[in-house]
Design an enzyme around this catalytic site. Structure first.
Site, mmCIF file in Angstrom:
data_model
loop_
_atom_site.group_PDB
_atom_site.id
_atom_site.type_symbol
_atom_site.label_atom_id
_atom_site.label_comp_id
_atom_site.label_asym_id
_atom_site.label_seq_id
_atom_site.Cartn_x
_atom_site.Cartn_y
_atom_site.Cartn_z
ATOM 1 N N ASN A 13 -1.950 6.926 4.496
ATOM 2 C CA ASN A 13 -1.664 6.322 5.795
ATOM 3 C C ASN A 13 -0.155 6.428 6.018
ATOM 4 O O ASN A 13 0.617 5.692 5.415
ATOM 5 C CB ASN A 13 -2.128 4.851 5.787
ATOM 6 C CG ASN A 13 -1.780 4.145 7.085
ATOM 7 O OD1 ASN A 13 -1.310 4.768 8.038
ATOM 8 N ND2 ASN A 13 -2.008 2.841 7.117
ATOM 9 N N TRP A 14 0.216 7.361 6.871
ATOM 10 C CA TRP A 14 1.650 7.621 7.079
ATOM 11 C C TRP A 14 2.301 6.567 7.967
ATOM 12 O O TRP A 14 3.523 6.572 8.134
ATOM 13 C CB TRP A 14 1.851 9.011 7.692
ATOM 14 C CG TRP A 14 1.484 10.153 6.782
ATOM 15 C CD1 TRP A 14 1.056 10.067 5.477
ATOM 16 C CD2 TRP A 14 1.516 11.549 7.105
ATOM 17 N NE1 TRP A 14 0.816 11.330 4.981
ATOM 18 C CE2 TRP A 14 1.091 12.259 5.961
ATOM 19 C CE3 TRP A 14 1.848 12.273 8.242
ATOM 20 C CZ2 TRP A 14 1.002 13.647 5.918
ATOM 21 C CZ3 TRP A 14 1.758 13.661 8.214
ATOM 22 C CH2 TRP A 14 1.347 14.338 7.061
ATOM 23 N N LYS A 15 1.490 5.698 8.581
ATOM 24 C CA LYS A 15 2.017 4.648 9.465
ATOM 25 C C LYS A 15 2.947 5.274 10.521
ATOM 26 O O LYS A 15 2.669 6.381 10.972
ATOM 27 C CB LYS A 15 2.676 3.550 8.629
ATOM 28 C CG LYS A 15 1.722 3.025 7.550
ATOM 29 C CD LYS A 15 2.182 1.772 6.890
ATOM 30 C CE LYS A 15 1.150 1.338 5.847
ATOM 31 N NZ LYS A 15 1.498 0.091 5.188
ATOM 32 N N HIS A 106 -6.611 -2.296 10.210
ATOM 33 C CA HIS A 106 -5.492 -2.423 9.269
ATOM 34 C C HIS A 106 -4.776 -3.740 9.541
ATOM 35 O O HIS A 106 -4.629 -4.153 10.694
ATOM 36 C CB HIS A 106 -4.540 -1.236 9.419
ATOM 37 C CG HIS A 106 -3.561 -1.144 8.296
ATOM 38 N ND1 HIS A 106 -2.469 -1.980 8.207
ATOM 39 C CD2 HIS A 106 -3.525 -0.361 7.193
ATOM 40 C CE1 HIS A 106 -1.799 -1.699 7.093
ATOM 41 N NE2 HIS A 106 -2.429 -0.721 6.462
ATOM 42 N N GLU A 108 -1.783 -4.485 9.607
ATOM 43 C CA GLU A 108 -0.624 -4.375 10.519
ATOM 44 C C GLU A 108 -1.092 -4.401 11.972
ATOM 45 O O GLU A 108 -0.422 -4.969 12.841
ATOM 46 C CB GLU A 108 0.175 -3.100 10.191
ATOM 47 C CG GLU A 108 0.943 -3.264 8.886
ATOM 48 C CD GLU A 108 1.223 -1.967 8.139
ATOM 49 O OE1 GLU A 108 1.027 -0.873 8.699
ATOM 50 O OE2 GLU A 108 1.627 -2.064 6.959
ATOM 51 N N GLU A 178 -7.297 -4.103 1.218
ATOM 52 C CA GLU A 178 -5.835 -4.091 1.106
ATOM 53 C C GLU A 178 -5.323 -5.526 1.170
ATOM 54 O O GLU A 178 -5.169 -6.084 2.271
ATOM 55 C CB GLU A 178 -5.222 -3.297 2.259
ATOM 56 C CG GLU A 178 -5.646 -1.855 2.307
ATOM 57 C CD GLU A 178 -4.662 -1.007 3.105
ATOM 58 O OE1 GLU A 178 -4.109 -0.070 2.508
ATOM 59 O OE2 GLU A 178 -4.422 -1.287 4.287
ATOM 60 N N GLY A 184 3.268 -2.572 0.836
ATOM 61 C CA GLY A 184 4.692 -2.262 0.994
ATOM 62 C C GLY A 184 5.610 -3.174 0.210
ATOM 63 O O GLY A 184 6.814 -3.185 0.421
ATOM 64 N N SER A 222 0.533 -0.777 -2.353
ATOM 65 C CA SER A 222 1.466 -0.301 -3.371
ATOM 66 C C SER A 222 0.808 0.575 -4.442
ATOM 67 O O SER A 222 1.145 0.491 -5.619
ATOM 68 C CB SER A 222 2.204 -1.479 -4.017
ATOM 69 O OG SER A 222 2.937 -2.196 -3.044
ATOM 70 N N GLY A 243 0.019 4.018 1.341
ATOM 71 C CA GLY A 243 1.061 4.005 2.356
ATOM 72 C C GLY A 243 2.282 4.771 1.883
ATOM 73 O O GLY A 243 2.307 6.001 1.868
HETATM 74 P P1 13P Z 1 1.736 0.756 0.713
HETATM 75 O O1 13P Z 1 1.050 1.758 -0.181
HETATM 76 O O2 13P Z 1 3.045 1.235 1.243
HETATM 77 O O3 13P Z 1 1.792 -0.588 0.072
HETATM 78 O O4 13P Z 1 0.807 0.598 2.017
HETATM 79 C C1 13P Z 1 -0.542 0.331 1.856
HETATM 80 C C2 13P Z 1 -1.199 0.452 3.182
HETATM 81 O O5 13P Z 1 -1.012 -0.388 4.046
HETATM 82 C C3 13P Z 1 -2.054 1.612 3.420
HETATM 83 O O6 13P Z 1 -2.809 1.455 4.574
#
Ligand code: 13P
Length: 264
Positions: A13-15, A106, A108, A178, A184, A222, A243
């Site tokens: 997930n490149w966000k 998600h 977020e 998650e 993150g 993470s 992520g």
């Molecule tokens: P991280 O791997 O940066 O913690 O992010 C996880 C995430 O939200 C994937 O959708």
């Protein structure tokens, strides 16, 4: 060892990253790794979820990849079809561009962009009706975990999902657990804690549908090459939603290898 009947998924997930040139470089690097050491679709489903305006360029760049890599949208509209919805992209429009996979729910989106339960359910419904495969995200906050509510919160999110998935659509569902406090932050749930929650989710799904035992449940939060092997060894962890580490081709490939290895 993960349940050998479920093919693992490793999705990056490149966000809201990176710039177009860097995303192209990332894909070229990933393709190079996959050329040296192919990962078959039977070993692991690999996916990348770029920003919406990079979906088609990335799809194009992947056409000659040695191993199949799925292109995943990070979100879709809760409105179906086409119409006067400025700024929105529906499931049908994604499908029209041969984008067959989408992340929904998600944390977020839920926390920052106001995707409430009804929005998330409408998105799942529309995605499935458009013929997309949904990667449905669940997870508890730190406060909820500390209050001993983690399981209840996550199982409620699974129940929400069950209200919109028809009996013959479960094969188009992937679940991603998650824990919000692990996203993150560099803090990963321990493999024991993650496995315990995955087992609960598996049990919840199995009570809802006979397909429950076949649904891939990914862990996210993470995930790095350093912890991927341990996570991949847990019986109910069938992959990873990655992520930060997915923005580095070497790290992402190593995570995919950690999960794919179990099929060798
Ligand atoms: P991280 O791997 O940066 O913690 O992010 C996880 C995430 O939200 C994937 O959708």
């Amino acid at each position: 060892m993960s349940d050998s009947t479920i093919t693992p998924w490793v999705v990056g997930n490149w966000k809201m990253n990176p710039m177009q040139a860097n995303s192209q470089q990332l894909i070229q690097d990933l393709k190079q790794y996959l050329k040296q050491t192919p990962i078959t679709e039977q070993q692991c489903h690999i996916g990348v979820a770029p920003i919406s305006i990079a979906l088609l360029p990335i799809q194009q760049a992947l056409l000659d990849a040695q191993s199949p890599v799925k292109v995943v949208a990070q979100d879709l509209s809760r409105m179906a079809g086409t119409g006067a919805y400025t700024g929105e992209v529906s499931g049908e429009l994604l499908k029209d561009s041969q984008i067959d996979y989408v992340l929904i729910g998600h944390s977020e989106r839920r926390e920052i962009f106001g995707d409430d339960v009804e929005h998330v359910k409408a998105k799942v419904l529309n995605a499935l009706n458009a013929g997309l495969t949904v990667i449905y995200c669940v997870g508890e906050s730190l406060e909820q975990r500390e209050a001993g509510q983690a399981e209840q919160v996550v199982l409620q999110q699974i129940c929400d999902l069950a209200t919109v998935v028809k009996a013959d659509q479960w094969h188009n569902i992937v679940v991603a657990y998650e824990p919000i406090w692990a996203i993150g932050t560099g803090k990963t749930a321990s493999p024991e804690d993650a496995q315990a929650m995955h087992a609960q989710i598996r049990q919840g799904l199995a009570q809802i549908t006979a397909e429950g035992k076949n649904i891939a449940i990914l862990y996210g939060g993470s995930v790095k090459p350093e912890n991927a092997v341990e996570l991949a060894a847990c019986p109910d962890i069938n992959g990873a939603l990655v992520g930060g580490a997915s923005l580095n081709a070497a790290s992402f490939f190593e995570i995919a290898r950690a999960f794919a290895k179990i099929k060798e």
